[in-house]
Scaffold this motif. Structure first.
Motif, PDB file in Angstrom:
ATOM      1  N   ASP A 109       1.033  -1.149  -0.212  1.00  0.00           N
ATOM      2  CA  ASP A 109      -0.170  -0.210  -0.218  1.00  0.00           C
ATOM      3  C   ASP A 109       1.233   0.942  -0.177  1.00  0.00           C
ATOM      4  OD1 ASP A 109      -2.986   0.786   0.301  1.00  0.00           O
ATOM      5  OD2 ASP A 109      -1.661   2.039   2.189  1.00  0.00           O
ATOM      6  N   THR A 110       1.826   1.153   0.617  1.00  0.00           N
ATOM      7  CA  THR A 110       3.127   2.218   0.520  1.00  0.00           C
ATOM      8  C   THR A 110       3.306   2.544  -0.369  1.00  0.00           C
ATOM      9  OG1 THR A 110       3.689   1.988   3.511  1.00  0.00           O
ATOM     10  CG2 THR A 110       4.947   3.111   1.540  1.00  0.00           C
ATOM     11  N   LEU A 111       3.833   1.961  -1.020  1.00  0.00           N
ATOM     12  CA  LEU A 111       4.557   2.304  -2.316  1.00  0.00           C
ATOM     13  C   LEU A 111       3.435   2.825  -3.183  1.00  0.00           C
ATOM     14  CD1 LEU A 111       6.271  -1.550  -2.604  1.00  0.00           C
ATOM     15  CD2 LEU A 111       7.470   0.576  -2.585  1.00  0.00           C
ATOM     16  N   GLU A 112       2.620   1.809  -3.449  1.00  0.00           N
ATOM     17  CA  GLU A 112       1.487   2.734  -4.719  1.00  0.00           C
ATOM     18  C   GLU A 112       0.863   4.202  -4.333  1.00  0.00           C
ATOM     19  OE1 GLU A 112      -2.177  -0.265  -5.379  1.00  0.00           O
ATOM     20  OE2 GLU A 112      -0.345  -1.135  -6.650  1.00  0.00           O
ATOM     21  N   ARG A 113       1.441   4.358  -2.864  1.00  0.00           N
ATOM     22  CA  ARG A 113       1.152   5.512  -2.575  1.00  0.00           C
ATOM     23  C   ARG A 113       1.491   6.625  -3.328  1.00  0.00           C
ATOM     24  NH1 ARG A 113      -3.088   6.687   2.485  1.00  0.00           N
ATOM     25  NH2 ARG A 113      -4.397   4.504   2.341  1.00  0.00           N
ATOM     26  N   SER A 114       3.433   6.227  -3.204  1.00  0.00           N
ATOM     27  CA  SER A 114       4.152   7.057  -3.567  1.00  0.00           C
ATOM     28  C   SER A 114       3.896   7.397  -5.357  1.00  0.00           C
ATOM     29  CB  SER A 114       5.545   6.650  -3.562  1.00  0.00           C
ATOM     30  OG  SER A 114       5.707   5.558  -4.763  1.00  0.00           O
ATOM     31  N   VAL A 115       4.535   8.339  -6.060  1.00  0.00           N
ATOM     32  CA  VAL A 115       4.052   8.279  -6.929  1.00  0.00           C
ATOM     33  C   VAL A 115       5.381   7.626  -8.589  1.00  0.00           C
ATOM     34  CG1 VAL A 115       3.290  10.796  -6.657  1.00  0.00           C
ATOM     35  CG2 VAL A 115       5.955  10.378  -6.595  1.00  0.00           C
ATOM     36  N   PHE A 116       5.889   6.914  -7.534  1.00  0.00           N
ATOM     37  CA  PHE A 116       6.592   6.338  -8.586  1.00  0.00           C
ATOM     38  C   PHE A 116       6.433   5.048  -8.575  1.00  0.00           C
ATOM     39  CE2 PHE A 116       9.575   9.134  -5.654  1.00  0.00           C
ATOM     40  CZ  PHE A 116       9.946   9.855  -6.017  1.00  0.00           C
ATOM     41  N   PHE A 117       5.393   4.316  -8.185  1.00  0.00           N
ATOM     42  CA  PHE A 117       4.909   2.835  -9.048  1.00  0.00           C
ATOM     43  C   PHE A 117       4.099   2.494  -8.846  1.00  0.00           C
ATOM     44  CE2 PHE A 117       8.616   2.736  -5.273  1.00  0.00           C
ATOM     45  CZ  PHE A 117       9.070   1.696  -5.616  1.00  0.00           C
ATOM     46  N   LEU A 118       3.317   2.116  -9.568  1.00  0.00           N
ATOM     47  CA  LEU A 118       2.328   1.586  -9.873  1.00  0.00           C
ATOM     48  C   LEU A 118       1.883   0.212  -9.781  1.00  0.00           C
ATOM     49  CD1 LEU A 118       2.122   3.897 -12.846  1.00  0.00           C
ATOM     50  CD2 LEU A 118       1.251   4.425 -10.534  1.00  0.00           C
ATOM     51  N   ASP A 119       0.825  -0.764  -9.884  1.00  0.00           N
ATOM     52  CA  ASP A 119       0.139  -1.832 -10.384  1.00  0.00           C
ATOM     53  C   ASP A 119       1.161  -2.953  -9.197  1.00  0.00           C
ATOM     54  OD1 ASP A 119      -1.394  -0.993 -11.995  1.00  0.00           O
ATOM     55  OD2 ASP A 119      -0.704  -1.078 -13.059  1.00  0.00           O
ATOM     56  N   VAL A 120       1.450  -2.372  -8.305  1.00  0.00           N
ATOM     57  CA  VAL A 120       1.955  -3.501  -7.207  1.00  0.00           C
ATOM     58  C   VAL A 120       1.302  -4.712  -7.136  1.00  0.00           C
ATOM     59  CG1 VAL A 120       3.408  -3.314  -5.086  1.00  0.00           C
ATOM     60  CG2 VAL A 120       3.400  -1.012  -6.283  1.00  0.00           C
ATOM     61  N   GLU A 121       1.944  -6.257  -7.220  1.00  0.00           N
ATOM     62  CA  GLU A 121       1.264  -6.887  -7.132  1.00  0.00           C
ATOM     63  C   GLU A 121       1.186  -7.710  -6.082  1.00  0.00           C
ATOM     64  OE1 GLU A 121       0.775  -9.866 -10.830  1.00  0.00           O
ATOM     65  OE2 GLU A 121      -0.121  -8.180 -11.169  1.00  0.00           O
ATOM     66  N   LEU A 122       0.963  -8.528  -5.767  1.00  0.00           N
ATOM     67  CA  LEU A 122       1.849  -9.632  -4.969  1.00  0.00           C
ATOM     68  C   LEU A 122       1.661 -11.095  -5.839  1.00  0.00           C
ATOM     69  CD1 LEU A 122       3.880 -11.075  -1.882  1.00  0.00           C
ATOM     70  CD2 LEU A 122       1.068 -11.555  -1.457  1.00  0.00           C
ATOM     71  N   VAL A 123       2.867 -11.778  -6.545  1.00  0.00           N
ATOM     72  CA  VAL A 123       3.356 -12.958  -6.550  1.00  0.00           C
ATOM     73  C   VAL A 123       2.930 -13.664  -6.239  1.00  0.00           C
ATOM     74  CG1 VAL A 123       5.365 -14.053  -8.270  1.00  0.00           C
ATOM     75  CG2 VAL A 123       5.045 -11.504  -8.692  1.00  0.00           C
TER      76      VAL A 123
END
Length: 81
Positions: free
Chosen positions: A46-60
């Motif tokens: 959630d923290t990654l996705e809230r940043s302006v640098f990361f999009l569509d973060v998913e757990l593999v």
């Protein structure tokens, strides 16, 4: 999270010339109870996705070590802005 140790971070370029995009793939391990670990990973993503640098973060994948139960391995991927 403080309980996570990053073991691999790869960044790659995808797409045709002129329309390239960056993606990332990361792996890590951690020590925590499985329930606490799942919450930590969810907050981290959630923290990654809230940043302006990361999009569509998913757990593999996420797996608790079957031998001692205190080590957890995790793998994530997503896009970079």
């Amino acid at each position: 999270p403080a309980t996570m140790e990053l073991s691999e971070l790869a960044i790659s370029v995808q797409g045709p010339p002129g329309r390239e995009s960056l993606s990332f793939h990361m792996r890590g391990t951690g020590t925590a109870a499985a329930v606490a670990w799942e919450g930590s990973i969810a907050r981290f993503m959630d923290t990654l996705e809230r940043s302006v640098f990361f999009l569509d973060v998913e757990l593999v994948s996420s797996m608790v070590d079957p031998i001692d139960g205190s080590r957890v391995s995790v793998e994530m991927r997503g896009k970079l802005e």
